[in-house]
Design a protein around this motif. Sequence first.
Motif, PDB file in Angstrom:
ATOM      1  N   MET A 194       0.840  -1.196   0.000  1.00  0.00           N
ATOM      2  CA  MET A 194       0.000   0.000   0.000  1.00  0.00           C
ATOM      3  C   MET A 194       0.875   1.245   0.000  1.00  0.00           C
ATOM      4  O   MET A 194       1.759   1.395   0.841  1.00  0.00           O
ATOM      5  CB  MET A 194      -0.907   0.012   1.241  1.00  0.00           C
ATOM      6  N   THR A 195       0.649   2.134  -0.955  1.00  0.00           N
ATOM      7  CA  THR A 195       1.368   3.406  -1.009  1.00  0.00           C
ATOM      8  C   THR A 195       0.518   4.486  -0.342  1.00  0.00           C
ATOM      9  O   THR A 195      -0.688   4.571  -0.565  1.00  0.00           O
ATOM     10  CB  THR A 195       1.675   3.811  -2.455  1.00  0.00           C
ATOM     11  N   ILE A 196       1.166   5.303   0.469  1.00  0.00           N
ATOM     12  CA  ILE A 196       0.443   6.275   1.292  1.00  0.00           C
ATOM     13  C   ILE A 196       1.089   7.649   1.169  1.00  0.00           C
ATOM     14  O   ILE A 196       2.312   7.791   1.268  1.00  0.00           O
ATOM     15  CB  ILE A 196       0.424   5.848   2.767  1.00  0.00           C
ATOM     16  N   LEU A 197       0.253   8.667   0.967  1.00  0.00           N
ATOM     17  CA  LEU A 197       0.678  10.058   1.017  1.00  0.00           C
ATOM     18  C   LEU A 197       0.153  10.667   2.314  1.00  0.00           C
ATOM     19  O   LEU A 197      -1.024  10.506   2.653  1.00  0.00           O
ATOM     20  CB  LEU A 197       0.117  10.834  -0.179  1.00  0.00           C
ATOM     21  N   ILE A 198       1.019  11.373   3.043  1.00  0.00           N
ATOM     22  CA  ILE A 198       0.626  12.059   4.280  1.00  0.00           C
ATOM     23  C   ILE A 198       0.624  13.558   4.023  1.00  0.00           C
ATOM     24  O   ILE A 198       1.640  14.127   3.602  1.00  0.00           O
ATOM     25  CB  ILE A 198       1.585  11.722   5.438  1.00  0.00           C
ATOM     26  N   THR A 210       4.138   1.783   2.219  1.00  0.00           N
ATOM     27  CA  THR A 210       5.231   2.637   1.751  1.00  0.00           C
ATOM     28  C   THR A 210       4.747   4.088   1.769  1.00  0.00           C
ATOM     29  O   THR A 210       3.764   4.417   1.110  1.00  0.00           O
ATOM     30  CB  THR A 210       5.654   2.264   0.325  1.00  0.00           C
ATOM     31  N   ILE A 211       5.425   4.919   2.542  1.00  0.00           N
ATOM     32  CA  ILE A 211       5.099   6.342   2.575  1.00  0.00           C
ATOM     33  C   ILE A 211       5.779   6.979   1.365  1.00  0.00           C
ATOM     34  O   ILE A 211       7.001   7.126   1.327  1.00  0.00           O
ATOM     35  CB  ILE A 211       5.573   7.006   3.880  1.00  0.00           C
ATOM     36  N   VAL A 212       4.982   7.350   0.363  1.00  0.00           N
ATOM     37  CA  VAL A 212       5.558   7.846  -0.888  1.00  0.00           C
ATOM     38  C   VAL A 212       5.765   9.358  -0.885  1.00  0.00           C
ATOM     39  O   VAL A 212       6.405   9.900  -1.780  1.00  0.00           O
ATOM     40  CB  VAL A 212       4.676   7.445  -2.093  1.00  0.00           C
ATOM     41  N   GLY A 213       5.210  10.033   0.118  1.00  0.00           N
ATOM     42  CA  GLY A 213       5.395  11.472   0.174  1.00  0.00           C
ATOM     43  C   GLY A 213       4.767  12.062   1.416  1.00  0.00           C
ATOM     44  O   GLY A 213       3.867  11.479   2.024  1.00  0.00           O
ATOM     45  N   THR A 214       5.282  13.231   1.809  1.00  0.00           N
ATOM     46  CA  THR A 214       4.704  14.010   2.909  1.00  0.00           C
ATOM     47  C   THR A 214       4.659  15.460   2.465  1.00  0.00           C
ATOM     48  O   THR A 214       5.690  16.034   2.098  1.00  0.00           O
ATOM     49  CB  THR A 214       5.540  13.882   4.192  1.00  0.00           C
ATOM     50  N   THR A 215       3.481  16.055   2.471  1.00  0.00           N
ATOM     51  CA  THR A 215       3.339  17.453   2.077  1.00  0.00           C
ATOM     52  C   THR A 215       2.747  18.238   3.239  1.00  0.00           C
ATOM     53  O   THR A 215       2.106  17.672   4.129  1.00  0.00           O
ATOM     54  CB  THR A 215       2.440  17.598   0.837  1.00  0.00           C
ATOM     55  N   VAL A 216       2.946  19.571   3.213  1.00  0.00           N
ATOM     56  CA  VAL A 216       2.596  20.377   4.381  1.00  0.00           C
ATOM     57  C   VAL A 216       1.594  21.486   4.086  1.00  0.00           C
ATOM     58  O   VAL A 216       1.198  22.209   4.994  1.00  0.00           O
ATOM     59  CB  VAL A 216       3.870  20.996   5.013  1.00  0.00           C
ATOM     60  N   SER A 217       1.180  21.629   2.833  1.00  0.00           N
ATOM     61  CA  SER A 217       0.284  22.737   2.487  1.00  0.00           C
ATOM     62  C   SER A 217      -0.638  22.326   1.340  1.00  0.00           C
ATOM     63  O   SER A 217      -0.426  21.299   0.684  1.00  0.00           O
ATOM     64  CB  SER A 217       1.101  23.965   2.071  1.00  0.00           C
ATOM     65  N   VAL A 218      -1.644  23.154   1.103  1.00  0.00           N
ATOM     66  CA  VAL A 218      -2.550  22.915  -0.023  1.00  0.00           C
ATOM     67  C   VAL A 218      -1.776  22.975  -1.328  1.00  0.00           C
ATOM     68  O   VAL A 218      -1.880  22.078  -2.180  1.00  0.00           O
ATOM     69  CB  VAL A 218      -3.695  23.951  -0.026  1.00  0.00           C
ATOM     70  N   ASN A 236       2.673  13.082  -9.553  1.00  0.00           N
ATOM     71  CA  ASN A 236       2.956  11.725  -9.082  1.00  0.00           C
ATOM     72  C   ASN A 236       1.748  10.827  -9.307  1.00  0.00           C
ATOM     73  O   ASN A 236       0.612  11.303  -9.381  1.00  0.00           O
ATOM     74  CB  ASN A 236       3.310  11.733  -7.586  1.00  0.00           C
ATOM     75  N   PRO A 237       1.978   9.521  -9.406  1.00  0.00           N
ATOM     76  CA  PRO A 237       0.843   8.598  -9.496  1.00  0.00           C
ATOM     77  C   PRO A 237      -0.018   8.699  -8.243  1.00  0.00           C
ATOM     78  O   PRO A 237       0.499   8.951  -7.150  1.00  0.00           O
ATOM     79  CB  PRO A 237       1.521   7.222  -9.602  1.00  0.00           C
ATOM     80  N   GLN A 238      -1.319   8.483  -8.409  1.00  0.00           N
ATOM     81  CA  GLN A 238      -2.215   8.529  -7.248  1.00  0.00           C
ATOM     82  C   GLN A 238      -1.838   7.414  -6.277  1.00  0.00           C
ATOM     83  O   GLN A 238      -1.688   6.254  -6.677  1.00  0.00           O
ATOM     84  CB  GLN A 238      -3.660   8.352  -7.705  1.00  0.00           C
ATOM     85  N   PRO A 239      -1.678   7.737  -4.984  1.00  0.00           N
ATOM     86  CA  PRO A 239      -1.356   6.686  -4.004  1.00  0.00           C
ATOM     87  C   PRO A 239      -2.578   5.833  -3.692  1.00  0.00           C
ATOM     88  O   PRO A 239      -3.698   6.168  -4.066  1.00  0.00           O
ATOM     89  CB  PRO A 239      -0.920   7.496  -2.772  1.00  0.00           C
ATOM     90  N   ASP A 240      -2.353   4.736  -3.000  1.00  0.00           N
ATOM     91  CA  ASP A 240      -3.460   3.869  -2.610  1.00  0.00           C
ATOM     92  C   ASP A 240      -4.316   4.504  -1.521  1.00  0.00           C
ATOM     93  O   ASP A 240      -5.496   4.165  -1.374  1.00  0.00           O
ATOM     94  CB  ASP A 240      -2.926   2.521  -2.108  1.00  0.00           C
ATOM     95  N   SER A 286      -7.709  16.557  -9.414  1.00  0.00           N
ATOM     96  CA  SER A 286      -8.523  15.346  -9.286  1.00  0.00           C
ATOM     97  C   SER A 286      -7.869  14.408  -8.267  1.00  0.00           C
ATOM     98  O   SER A 286      -6.710  14.020  -8.418  1.00  0.00           O
ATOM     99  CB  SER A 286      -8.633  14.646 -10.644  1.00  0.00           C
ATOM    100  N   VAL A 287      -8.628  14.087  -7.229  1.00  0.00           N
ATOM    101  CA  VAL A 287      -8.140  13.171  -6.193  1.00  0.00           C
ATOM    102  C   VAL A 287      -8.942  11.879  -6.302  1.00  0.00           C
ATOM    103  O   VAL A 287     -10.112  11.827  -5.957  1.00  0.00           O
ATOM    104  CB  VAL A 287      -8.301  13.778  -4.781  1.00  0.00           C
ATOM    105  N   LYS A 288      -8.321  10.846  -6.825  1.00  0.00           N
ATOM    106  CA  LYS A 288      -9.000   9.571  -7.017  1.00  0.00           C
ATOM    107  C   LYS A 288      -8.723   8.596  -5.878  1.00  0.00           C
ATOM    108  O   LYS A 288      -9.364   7.556  -5.779  1.00  0.00           O
ATOM    109  CB  LYS A 288      -8.579   8.950  -8.356  1.00  0.00           C
ATOM    110  N   SER A 289      -7.759   8.925  -5.031  1.00  0.00           N
ATOM    111  CA  SER A 289      -7.409   8.047  -3.912  1.00  0.00           C
ATOM    112  C   SER A 289      -8.410   8.194  -2.776  1.00  0.00           C
ATOM    113  O   SER A 289      -8.934   9.285  -2.547  1.00  0.00           O
ATOM    114  CB  SER A 289      -6.017   8.396  -3.381  1.00  0.00           C
ATOM    115  N   PRO A 290      -8.671   7.113  -2.055  1.00  0.00           N
ATOM    116  CA  PRO A 290      -9.454   7.245  -0.821  1.00  0.00           C
ATOM    117  C   PRO A 290      -8.677   8.065   0.211  1.00  0.00           C
ATOM    118  O   PRO A 290      -7.441   8.091   0.196  1.00  0.00           O
ATOM    119  CB  PRO A 290      -9.650   5.803  -0.356  1.00  0.00           C
TER     120      PRO A 290
END
Length: 279
Positions: free
Chosen positions: A1-5, A28-36, A46-50, A71-75
Motif C-alpha cells: 500500500m502506497t500512502i501520502l501524508i 510505503t510512505i511515498v510522500g509528505t506534504t505540508v500545504s494545499v 505523481n501517481p495517485q497513491p493507494d 482530481s483526487v481519485k485516492s481514498p
Amino acid sequence: MTILIIEDEELTARKLQRLLLDVEPAATIVGTTVSVDESVDWLRTNPQPDLIFMDIELADGQSFDIFGRVSVKSPVIFTTAYDEYAIKAFRVNSIDYLLKPIKEEDLRQALAKLQAMRQTLAGPGQKERVLPDTLQQSLLSLLQQWREVSPVDLPAPVATMQSPSPFYRDRFMIKQGQRLFSVGIDEVAYFVTRNKMSFLKTRDSSEWLLDYTLDELAQMLDPRRFFRLNRQIIAELGAVDKVHLYFNGKLKVNLRPAFEEEVIVSREKAGEFKQWLGE
C-alpha cells in the motif's frame, strides 16, 4: 500500500508515519506534504497513491481546497483535532475521520474499513479498489458513527451522539534539566506553538516546553475552559483580557499575560468564540 501524508505539523507527521508502519509494515510512505499548494503539486506530478492521510487545517488553508484544484481519485482518511468538519469530510473521498491524537486501535479500524470497502466494491475478477463515485452510498453509515444524520439529506443539521463523559487533564508534567514538577491546570493562561514546539504559559508569565502538539493538547483540555483561538494559541477563559472587532469579521484578542504578537480569531471561528465567551 502506497500512502501520502498531508500534515503541516512535523512532529504529528512523524508520529503518524511511525504508527502507520507499526500497524501496516508493508506500507510505503511515498510522500509528505505540508500545504494545499504543495499537495496539489504533488498530486499533479505523481501517481495517485493507494491512500491519503489528510490533515484538514493546513498552513495555507483547509485541505478541502485540494479537491477543487486537482482530481483526487485516492481514498482519504482525514486527521484533525476538530469534529466540526465531519459532514464536509464525508462529501469527498473520505473513508474515515480520525481525531487527534490518533490512537493505534482507531488507525487499525480505519485501515480495516478501507480493506473491507475495497473487497465490497470490487467486481468479479477486478483488482480490489475504491471507486470515488460509489463511495457516497457507503459514507452515511460511517458518518453515523460520529453524528445522528438525517437519512434524507446528508447536509441536514446534526445532533451530537451520546458518549461517556470525557477525561480532561488537570495538570501537566514539566521537565527542567534533571528536575520534574507539575503545573496545575488552574495555573495555565494559554498554550502556544513556536517553531513547531509547544509551550505552556502560566498566569505568572512563566513558560515551559511541552512534548505535545497543539492538536493533541486540544483533545486533553476542557472546551468549557479552553478555546483554540487560531493555529498558534489555545487560551484559557480567564486569560482573555479584551476582544476587539477586526476587519472582515475577524476578532482581535488581548491576552493576559500579554502575547508578543497580534492574536487574531478568524471570521469562521468568531461566532463560536463569542458563544464560548458567553454571548
